[in-house]
Design a protein around this motif. Structure first.
Motif, PDB file in Angstrom:
ATOM      1  N   LEU A  27       0.788  -1.293  -0.022  1.00 12.93           N
ATOM      2  CA  LEU A  27      -0.153  -0.165   0.138  1.00 12.93           C
ATOM      3  C   LEU A  27       0.950   1.237  -0.017  1.00 12.93           C
ATOM      4  CD1 LEU A  27      -2.882  -0.974   2.663  1.00 12.93           C
ATOM      5  CD2 LEU A  27      -2.988  -0.448   0.211  1.00 12.93           C
ATOM      6  N   ARG A  28       1.844   1.094   0.692  1.00 15.57           N
ATOM      7  CA  ARG A  28       2.624   2.538   0.779  1.00 15.57           C
ATOM      8  C   ARG A  28       3.518   2.853  -0.358  1.00 15.57           C
ATOM      9  NH1 ARG A  28       0.214   2.501   5.251  1.00 15.57           N
ATOM     10  NH2 ARG A  28       0.828   3.714   6.853  1.00 15.57           N
ATOM     11  N   LEU A  29       3.794   1.649  -1.068  1.00 13.89           N
ATOM     12  CA  LEU A  29       4.760   1.748  -2.364  1.00 13.89           C
ATOM     13  C   LEU A  29       3.970   1.960  -3.460  1.00 13.89           C
ATOM     14  CD1 LEU A  29       7.343  -1.152  -1.652  1.00 13.89           C
ATOM     15  CD2 LEU A  29       7.801   1.473  -1.091  1.00 13.89           C
ATOM     16  N   ALA A  30       2.559   1.754  -3.384  1.00 19.17           N
ATOM     17  CA  ALA A  30       1.822   1.948  -4.684  1.00 19.17           C
ATOM     18  C   ALA A  30       1.834   3.653  -5.012  1.00 19.17           C
ATOM     19  CB  ALA A  30       0.415   1.516  -4.406  1.00 19.17           C
ATOM     20  N   PRO A  31       1.663   3.949  -6.130  1.00 18.49           N
ATOM     21  CA  PRO A  31       1.472   5.291  -6.466  1.00 18.49           C
ATOM     22  C   PRO A  31       0.131   5.826  -5.831  1.00 18.49           C
ATOM     23  CG  PRO A  31       1.709   3.812  -8.714  1.00 18.49           C
ATOM     24  CD  PRO A  31       1.492   2.859  -7.261  1.00 18.49           C
ATOM     25  N   GLY A  32       0.307   7.395  -5.600  1.00 18.44           N
ATOM     26  CA  GLY A  32      -0.845   8.119  -5.039  1.00 18.44           C
ATOM     27  C   GLY A  32      -0.820   7.897  -3.450  1.00 18.44           C
ATOM     28  N   GLY A  33      -1.793   8.558  -3.139  1.00 17.83           N
ATOM     29  CA  GLY A  33      -1.826   8.676  -1.575  1.00 17.83           C
ATOM     30  C   GLY A  33      -3.189   9.143  -0.838  1.00 17.83           C
ATOM     31  N   PRO A  34      -3.637   8.953   0.270  1.00 17.26           N
ATOM     32  CA  PRO A  34      -4.883   9.375   0.693  1.00 17.26           C
ATOM     33  C   PRO A  34      -5.168  10.845   0.572  1.00 17.26           C
ATOM     34  CG  PRO A  34      -3.335   9.171   2.586  1.00 17.26           C
ATOM     35  CD  PRO A  34      -2.598   8.565   1.301  1.00 17.26           C
ATOM     36  N   PHE A  35      -4.170  11.740   0.174  1.00 14.38           N
ATOM     37  CA  PHE A  35      -4.746  13.352   0.234  1.00 14.38           C
ATOM     38  C   PHE A  35      -4.322  13.848  -1.080  1.00 14.38           C
ATOM     39  CE2 PHE A  35      -2.655  12.398   4.399  1.00 14.38           C
ATOM     40  CZ  PHE A  35      -3.757  12.336   5.288  1.00 14.38           C
ATOM     41  N   ASP A  36      -4.013  12.704  -2.174  1.00 17.07           N
ATOM     42  CA  ASP A  36      -3.845  13.329  -3.518  1.00 17.07           C
ATOM     43  C   ASP A  36      -5.413  13.316  -4.221  1.00 17.07           C
ATOM     44  OD1 ASP A  36      -1.076  12.982  -3.157  1.00 17.07           O
ATOM     45  OD2 ASP A  36      -1.094  10.974  -4.307  1.00 17.07           O
ATOM     46  N   GLY A  37      -5.662  14.549  -4.868  1.00 15.09           N
ATOM     47  CA  GLY A  37      -6.920  14.809  -5.424  1.00 15.09           C
ATOM     48  C   GLY A  37      -6.770  15.739  -6.620  1.00 15.09           C
ATOM     49  N   GLU A  38      -7.835  15.911  -7.119  1.00 18.81           N
ATOM     50  CA  GLU A  38      -7.940  16.854  -8.470  1.00 18.81           C
ATOM     51  C   GLU A  38      -7.238  18.258  -8.071  1.00 18.81           C
ATOM     52  OE1 GLU A  38     -11.639  16.958 -10.069  1.00 18.81           O
ATOM     53  OE2 GLU A  38     -11.780  14.692 -10.500  1.00 18.81           O
ATOM     54  N   ARG A  39      -7.633  18.877  -6.943  1.00 18.86           N
ATOM     55  CA  ARG A  39      -6.834  19.905  -6.648  1.00 18.86           C
ATOM     56  C   ARG A  39      -6.116  19.637  -5.577  1.00 18.86           C
ATOM     57  NH1 ARG A  39     -10.696  25.102  -4.548  1.00 18.86           N
ATOM     58  NH2 ARG A  39      -8.799  26.539  -4.327  1.00 18.86           N
ATOM     59  N   ALA A  40      -4.771  20.210  -5.677  1.00 18.83           N
ATOM     60  CA  ALA A  40      -3.628  20.091  -4.851  1.00 18.83           C
ATOM     61  C   ALA A  40      -3.670  20.717  -3.365  1.00 18.83           C
ATOM     62  CB  ALA A  40      -2.229  20.337  -5.233  1.00 18.83           C
ATOM     63  N   LEU A  41      -3.505  20.273  -2.254  1.00 16.62           N
ATOM     64  CA  LEU A  41      -3.705  21.080  -1.100  1.00 16.62           C
ATOM     65  C   LEU A  41      -2.526  21.957  -1.084  1.00 16.62           C
ATOM     66  CD1 LEU A  41      -4.628  17.913   1.173  1.00 16.62           C
ATOM     67  CD2 LEU A  41      -6.232  19.811   0.428  1.00 16.62           C
ATOM     68  N   PRO A  42      -2.733  22.957  -0.231  1.00 11.05           N
ATOM     69  CA  PRO A  42      -1.495  23.897   0.096  1.00 11.05           C
ATOM     70  C   PRO A  42      -0.553  23.166   0.922  1.00 11.05           C
ATOM     71  CG  PRO A  42      -3.729  24.958   0.840  1.00 11.05           C
ATOM     72  CD  PRO A  42      -4.065  23.606   0.453  1.00 11.05           C
ATOM     73  N   PRO A  43       0.743  23.457   0.486  1.00  4.86           N
ATOM     74  CA  PRO A  43       1.876  22.818   1.237  1.00  4.86           C
ATOM     75  C   PRO A  43       1.874  22.681   2.667  1.00  4.86           C
ATOM     76  CG  PRO A  43       2.527  24.353  -0.438  1.00  4.86           C
ATOM     77  CD  PRO A  43       1.207  24.539  -0.312  1.00  4.86           C
ATOM     78  N   ASP A  44       1.285  23.723   3.597  1.00  2.00           N
ATOM     79  CA  ASP A  44       1.453  23.691   4.984  1.00  2.00           C
ATOM     80  C   ASP A  44       0.338  22.864   5.328  1.00  2.00           C
ATOM     81  OD1 ASP A  44       3.317  25.611   5.106  1.00  2.00           O
ATOM     82  OD2 ASP A  44       1.911  27.484   5.312  1.00  2.00           O
ATOM     83  N   VAL A  45      -0.769  22.809   4.704  1.00  5.32           N
ATOM     84  CA  VAL A  45      -1.919  21.833   5.075  1.00  5.32           C
ATOM     85  C   VAL A  45      -1.288  20.398   4.898  1.00  5.32           C
ATOM     86  CG1 VAL A  45      -4.435  21.190   4.575  1.00  5.32           C
ATOM     87  CG2 VAL A  45      -3.708  23.491   4.599  1.00  5.32           C
ATOM     88  N   MET A  46      -0.728  20.211   3.650  1.00 10.47           N
ATOM     89  CA  MET A  46      -0.256  18.883   3.363  1.00 10.47           C
ATOM     90  C   MET A  46       0.745  18.317   4.420  1.00 10.47           C
ATOM     91  SD  MET A  46      -0.337  16.152   1.538  1.00 10.47           S
ATOM     92  CE  MET A  46      -1.022  16.750  -0.218  1.00 10.47           C
ATOM     93  N   LYS A  47       1.517  19.278   4.582  1.00 10.87           N
ATOM     94  CA  LYS A  47       2.561  18.876   5.895  1.00 10.87           C
ATOM     95  C   LYS A  47       2.115  18.706   7.272  1.00 10.87           C
ATOM     96  CE  LYS A  47       6.659  20.807   8.016  1.00 10.87           C
ATOM     97  NZ  LYS A  47       7.484  22.244   8.171  1.00 10.87           N
ATOM     98  N   ASN A  48       1.051  19.168   7.654  1.00  8.42           N
ATOM     99  CA  ASN A  48       0.624  19.210   8.748  1.00  8.42           C
ATOM    100  C   ASN A  48      -0.446  17.882   8.967  1.00  8.42           C
ATOM    101  OD1 ASN A  48       1.319  21.443   9.985  1.00  8.42           O
ATOM    102  ND2 ASN A  48      -0.495  22.713   9.417  1.00  8.42           N
ATOM    103  N   LEU A  49      -1.111  17.339   7.638  1.00  2.39           N
ATOM    104  CA  LEU A  49      -1.722  16.073   7.534  1.00  2.39           C
ATOM    105  C   LEU A  49      -0.723  15.102   7.298  1.00  2.39           C
ATOM    106  CD1 LEU A  49      -4.326  17.108   4.791  1.00  2.39           C
ATOM    107  CD2 LEU A  49      -4.813  16.350   7.068  1.00  2.39           C
ATOM    108  N   ARG A  50       0.304  15.145   6.932  1.00  2.00           N
ATOM    109  CA  ARG A  50       1.269  13.963   6.803  1.00  2.00           C
ATOM    110  C   ARG A  50       1.876  13.905   8.256  1.00  2.00           C
ATOM    111  NH1 ARG A  50       3.273  12.164   2.265  1.00  2.00           N
ATOM    112  NH2 ARG A  50       5.353  11.750   3.174  1.00  2.00           N
ATOM    113  N   ALA A  51       2.313  14.855   8.912  1.00  2.29           N
ATOM    114  CA  ALA A  51       2.729  14.894  10.394  1.00  2.29           C
ATOM    115  C   ALA A  51       1.719  14.260  11.271  1.00  2.29           C
ATOM    116  CB  ALA A  51       3.049  16.116  10.985  1.00  2.29           C
ATOM    117  N   HIS A  52       0.368  14.405  11.100  1.00  2.00           N
ATOM    118  CA  HIS A  52      -0.730  14.063  11.904  1.00  2.00           C
ATOM    119  C   HIS A  52      -0.679  12.550  11.805  1.00  2.00           C
ATOM    120  CE1 HIS A  52      -4.279  13.789  14.150  1.00  2.00           C
ATOM    121  NE2 HIS A  52      -5.095  13.080  13.155  1.00  2.00           N
ATOM    122  N   TYR A  53      -0.735  12.180  10.832  1.00  2.00           N
ATOM    123  CA  TYR A  53      -0.770  10.574  10.286  1.00  2.00           C
ATOM    124  C   TYR A  53       0.357   9.555  10.397  1.00  2.00           C
ATOM    125  CZ  TYR A  53      -5.471  11.319   9.382  1.00  2.00           C
ATOM    126  OH  TYR A  53      -7.009  12.008   9.348  1.00  2.00           O
TER     127      TYR A  53
END
Length: 307
Positions: A27-53
């Motif tokens: 699952l981790r090595l497969a392309p894509g991720g849980p926060f990838d979407g048609e509209r990219a999230l702001p870098p700060d939001v993505m950083k906080n989400l990745r740190a939270h999980y």
């Protein structure tokens, strides 16, 4: 018997660990991720989400963090469904999935045993040919195709039954899903019972019973049924696990509120925690069912003793 069961449980621990490890890294090595979407999230939001999980940690650290949570009975949060833990989502969908799977299991097992016994007694006659043809249709046609066919015929054309959804307490909404799930299971049971029953009916003690004037029904009930069930019992554990895992597709086709809805959505959205939690659950179910089957096999066949 207790010692055998304990050894089976200890043997199952490495299997569970291997399953968790393989699924985690795939699952981790497969392309894509849980926060990838048609509209990219702001870098700060993505950083906080990745740190939270804990996604900002090295992959091996993520693995040991998740493994420690599993040992504590915590499958972690859902990364897509906000404010829901994986355990909570499983507890919501599992009762319906178990109810659907066990219903199909009972219907398919009973119908398959009856069909197999009738086909064996009427060997090489028209009831045997008819039942074998029905069994082959149920086994060959995939669940998702058969589900669409019965939806179209019974739901759209005849309007006898609902084509999807579920209302609590409504049996009509369960008829088609249970039918679709039970068809291949019942077909496999019927084939096993037919072959085993034909072999048992040709044994010497059955011929002796017939020579004494016993009727066919009495011979089947007293002498033929129990030994003919041995191959069936060996299949029932894997068969039930197949029904519970196969219900994922059927639940999606009929829009039913089981684990299938969450699992398929999680797989499409890369919800790592929910996919892993569902996989671990099914591994436990399969191992537990295989252990139960071994115990039943020893009860049916006195010659089998586990040491």
């Amino acid at each position: 018997m207790f010692g055998y069961a304990l050894r089976r449980v200890l043997t199952a621990i490495p299997i569970v660990l291997i399953t968790i490890t393989v699924c985690f890294f795939i699952l981790r090595l497969a392309p894509g991720g849980p926060f990838d979407g048609e509209r990219a999230l702001p870098p700060d939001v993505m950083k906080n989400l990745r740190a939270h999980y804990n996604l900002d940690q090295p992959l091996i650290s993520q693995y040991f963090i998740y493994l420690g949570g599993v040992f504590r009975g915590d499958f972690g949060p859902s990364m897509v469904m906000e404010d829901f833990s994986v355990s909570r989502l499983i507890s919501i969908g599992l009762p319906f999935t178990l109810m659907l799977g066990f219903s199909a299991f009972v219907v398919g097992t009973v119908a398959g045993m009856i069909a197999g016994a009738v086909a064996a007694v009427q060997q090489n006659k028209w009831p045997d040919y008819l039942l074998v043809a029905i069994v082959l249709i149920g086994i060959i046609i995939p669940n998702f195709l058969m589900a669409n066919l019965v939806q179209l015929f019974f739901g759209v054309y005849l309007r006898w039954l609902p084509v999807g959804g579920y209302q609590p307490g409504s049996i009509a909404h369960l008829v088609l899903p249970v039918l679709i799930l039970s068809l291949p299971h019942g077909g496999r049971v019927a084939r096993l019972v037919r072959g085993s029953m034909i072999e048992v009916l040709g044994t010497n003690y059955v011929r002796t019973a017939r020579s004494k004037g016993l009727g066919t029904r009495l011979i089947l009930a007293r002498h033929a049924l129990k030994p003919a069930l041995l191959p069936v019992v060996s299949y029932l554990g894997p068969g039930l696990s197949y029904l519970l895992t196969g219900s994922l597709v059927v639940e999606q086709v009929f829009a039913l509120p089981g684990i299938g809805k969450y699992f398929i959505s999680a797989a499409l959205n890369r919800d790592y925690g929910l996919v892993l939690g569902t996989t671990i659950l099914y591994v436990f179910i399969i191992l537990a069912l295989n252990l139960i089957v071994d115990v039943l096999y020893a009860w049916l066949d006195p010659k089998v003793r586990y040491r």
